[in-house]
Design a protein around this motif. Structure first.
Motif, PDB file in Angstrom:
ATOM      1  N   MET A   1       0.831  -1.200   0.000  1.00 56.51           N
ATOM      2  CA  MET A   1       0.000   0.000   0.000  1.00 56.51           C
ATOM      3  C   MET A   1       0.868   1.255   0.000  1.00 56.51           C
ATOM      4  N   GLU A   2       1.987   1.179   0.712  1.00 58.22           N
ATOM      5  CA  GLU A   2       2.834   2.366   0.790  1.00 58.22           C
ATOM      6  C   GLU A   2       3.378   2.748  -0.585  1.00 58.22           C
ATOM      7  N   GLN A   3       3.657   1.754  -1.448  1.00 61.76           N
ATOM      8  CA  GLN A   3       4.129   2.058  -2.799  1.00 61.76           C
ATOM      9  C   GLN A   3       3.088   2.843  -3.585  1.00 61.76           C
ATOM     10  N   ALA A   4       1.806   2.596  -3.309  1.00 65.69           N
ATOM     11  CA  ALA A   4       0.742   3.333  -3.992  1.00 65.69           C
ATOM     12  C   ALA A   4       0.895   4.825  -3.767  1.00 65.69           C
ATOM     13  N   PHE A   5       1.407   5.183  -2.598  1.00 69.43           N
ATOM     14  CA  PHE A   5       1.511   6.587  -2.221  1.00 69.43           C
ATOM     15  C   PHE A   5       2.823   7.217  -2.664  1.00 69.43           C
ATOM     16  N   SER A   6       3.549   6.539  -3.539  1.00 68.48           N
ATOM     17  CA  SER A   6       4.747   7.140  -4.112  1.00 68.48           C
ATOM     18  C   SER A   6       4.378   8.061  -5.275  1.00 68.48           C
ATOM     19  N   ARG A   7       3.118   8.061  -5.661  1.00 68.01           N
ATOM     20  CA  ARG A   7       2.617   8.893  -6.754  1.00 68.01           C
ATOM     21  C   ARG A   7       1.953  10.152  -6.216  1.00 68.01           C
ATOM     22  N   ASP A   8       1.896  11.179  -7.059  1.00 63.53           N
ATOM     23  CA  ASP A   8       1.187  12.406  -6.684  1.00 63.53           C
ATOM     24  C   ASP A   8      -0.319  12.179  -6.642  1.00 63.53           C
ATOM     25  N   GLU A   9      -0.807  11.376  -7.583  1.00 68.78           N
ATOM     26  CA  GLU A   9      -2.234  11.083  -7.664  1.00 68.78           C
ATOM     27  C   GLU A   9      -2.436   9.593  -7.404  1.00 68.78           C
ATOM     28  N   VAL A  10      -3.092   9.281  -6.309  1.00 65.29           N
ATOM     29  CA  VAL A  10      -3.279   7.901  -5.870  1.00 65.29           C
ATOM     30  C   VAL A  10      -4.710   7.471  -6.159  1.00 65.29           C
ATOM     31  N   VAL A  35       2.743  13.646   8.804  1.00 63.71           N
ATOM     32  CA  VAL A  35       4.009  14.204   9.300  1.00 63.71           C
ATOM     33  C   VAL A  35       4.883  14.762   8.174  1.00 63.71           C
ATOM     34  N   GLY A  36       4.365  14.753   6.938  1.00 65.58           N
ATOM     35  CA  GLY A  36       5.075  15.374   5.828  1.00 65.58           C
ATOM     36  C   GLY A  36       6.082  14.495   5.119  1.00 65.58           C
ATOM     37  N   ARG A  37       6.123  13.205   5.434  1.00 61.35           N
ATOM     38  CA  ARG A  37       7.072  12.318   4.754  1.00 61.35           C
ATOM     39  C   ARG A  37       6.562  11.843   3.395  1.00 61.35           C
ATOM     40  N   LEU A  38       5.258  11.946   3.176  1.00 61.21           N
ATOM     41  CA  LEU A  38       4.660  11.666   1.873  1.00 61.21           C
ATOM     42  C   LEU A  38       3.806  12.865   1.490  1.00 61.21           C
ATOM     43  N   THR A  39       3.780  13.178   0.198  1.00 56.73           N
ATOM     44  CA  THR A  39       2.928  14.273  -0.276  1.00 56.73           C
ATOM     45  C   THR A  39       2.162  13.793  -1.502  1.00 56.73           C
ATOM     46  N   GLN A  40       0.873  14.052  -1.499  1.00 55.32           N
ATOM     47  CA  GLN A  40       0.009  13.677  -2.609  1.00 55.32           C
ATOM     48  C   GLN A  40      -0.814  14.876  -3.044  1.00 55.32           C
ATOM     49  N   GLN A  41      -1.127  14.932  -4.335  1.00 50.99           N
ATOM     50  CA  GLN A  41      -2.061  15.939  -4.851  1.00 50.99           C
ATOM     51  C   GLN A  41      -3.496  15.460  -4.650  1.00 50.99           C
ATOM     52  N   SER A  42      -3.721  14.161  -4.920  1.00 53.60           N
ATOM     53  CA  SER A  42      -5.087  13.656  -4.797  1.00 53.60           C
ATOM     54  C   SER A  42      -5.066  12.185  -4.394  1.00 53.60           C
ATOM     55  N   PHE A  90      -9.373  10.866   5.218  1.00 54.89           N
ATOM     56  CA  PHE A  90      -9.128  11.586   3.961  1.00 54.89           C
ATOM     57  C   PHE A  90      -9.559  13.048   4.100  1.00 54.89           C
ATOM     58  N   ALA A  91     -10.740  13.264   4.692  1.00 55.47           N
ATOM     59  CA  ALA A  91     -11.260  14.628   4.863  1.00 55.47           C
ATOM     60  C   ALA A  91     -10.311  15.455   5.726  1.00 55.47           C
ATOM     61  N   GLU A  92      -9.753  14.834   6.760  1.00 51.75           N
ATOM     62  CA  GLU A  92      -8.805  15.540   7.631  1.00 51.75           C
ATOM     63  C   GLU A  92      -7.569  15.980   6.855  1.00 51.75           C
ATOM     64  N   LEU A  93      -7.052  15.094   6.001  1.00 48.36           N
ATOM     65  CA  LEU A  93      -5.864  15.445   5.208  1.00 48.36           C
ATOM     66  C   LEU A  93      -6.147  16.642   4.303  1.00 48.36           C
ATOM     67  N   LYS A  94      -7.356  16.665   3.735  1.00 44.89           N
ATOM     68  CA  LYS A  94      -7.730  17.792   2.875  1.00 44.89           C
ATOM     69  C   LYS A  94      -7.890  19.061   3.705  1.00 44.89           C
ATOM     70  N   GLN A  95      -8.562  18.958   4.853  1.00 41.09           N
ATOM     71  CA  GLN A  95      -8.764  20.122   5.735  1.00 41.09           C
ATOM     72  C   GLN A  95      -7.439  20.729   6.174  1.00 41.09           C
ATOM     73  N   VAL A  99      -3.376  17.277   1.411  1.00 46.81           N
ATOM     74  CA  VAL A  99      -3.744  16.692   0.121  1.00 46.81           C
ATOM     75  C   VAL A  99      -4.777  17.614  -0.499  1.00 46.81           C
ATOM     76  N   SER A 100      -4.562  17.996  -1.764  1.00 44.18           N
ATOM     77  CA  SER A 100      -5.455  18.961  -2.410  1.00 44.18           C
ATOM     78  C   SER A 100      -6.855  18.412  -2.620  1.00 44.18           C
ATOM     79  N   GLU A 101      -6.947  17.163  -3.033  1.00 45.37           N
ATOM     80  CA  GLU A 101      -8.250  16.586  -3.341  1.00 45.37           C
ATOM     81  C   GLU A 101      -8.332  15.160  -2.829  1.00 45.37           C
ATOM     82  N   THR A 102      -9.408  14.860  -2.111  1.00 46.60           N
ATOM     83  CA  THR A 102      -9.670  13.485  -1.679  1.00 46.60           C
ATOM     84  C   THR A 102     -11.101  13.139  -2.058  1.00 46.60           C
ATOM     85  N   ARG A 103     -11.276  11.902  -2.477  1.00 47.63           N
ATOM     86  CA  ARG A 103     -12.610  11.459  -2.862  1.00 47.63           C
ATOM     87  C   ARG A 103     -12.747   9.976  -2.510  1.00 47.63           C
TER      88      ARG A 103
END
Length: 196
Positions: A1-10, A35-42, A90-95, A99-103
């Protein structure tokens, strides 16, 4: 699962019984985003689970193999609890602006799932079978012996498009995506987590 988050858009498509193991698998990557070790756009997730308002092949009572509304109510509560927790994370990360967009979308279907499937970023598929085992659960204050679908220790088989276009791994991923989309788009029905 962690590899999935190596992308900007998951993107994660999950089909299974309750989303309990999905919830557990997401905790580490979500903590790393916090904690800022991973960053995603969506982050986009589709969850496909059984409709526990209708009888299922399992869980059923061991004594007579029959359906029991209490067991289905218990499973619905488990699914709603874990899926709400995922949605709220997910909502917390967006708030927090992490993360810019979560759905997250949830759909139910009337079939009993005998396997779990993850399709990650459209490129990797993880597939595993649910064994049916005797279990004792408490439902509405009563201990009931049941035949239950057990998924926590399910062995997941990994298939990837990276194995090569004509490989069996790539074909498995393509078929997993096709199967998921076909169920999602036909017999899958939207499920409102807040209405239950």
């Amino acid at each position: 699962m962690e590899q999935a988050f190596s992308r900007d858009e998951v993107t994660i498509d999950f089909a299974g019984f309750s989303s309990e193991t999905l919830h557990g698998a997401l905790q580490e990557p979500l903590d790393k985003i916090r904690v800022g070790r991973l960053t995603q756009q969506s982050i986009t997730m589709r969850i496909l689970v059984p409709d526990m308002s209708v009888a299922q092949a399992a869980p059923v009572r061991m004594t007579d193999g029959e359906d029991d509304q209490r067991l289905r109510d218990r499973m619905r509560e488990i699914m709603v609890s874990y899926t709400r927790s995922i949605r709220d994370s997910f909502a917390e990360l967006k708030q927090l602006g992490l993360v810019s967009e979560t759905r997250i979308q949830v759909r139910v279907h009337s079939g009993t799932p005998f396997f779990k499937l993850y399709v990650i970023n459209g490129e990797d598929a993880f597939f595993g079978y649910y064994p049916i085992r005797p279990n004792k659960v408490v439902a509405q204050g009563e201990t009931i012996e049941i035949y239950d679908l057990v998924g926590k220790d399910t062995v997941l088989f990994h298939h990837s498009l990276n194995d090569g276009e004509s490989s069996s791994g790539a074909q498995q991923v393509q078929q997993a995506r096709m199967w998921f989309d076909s169920v999602w788009g036909t017999i899958g029905r939207d499920f409102d987590l807040d209405a239950h």
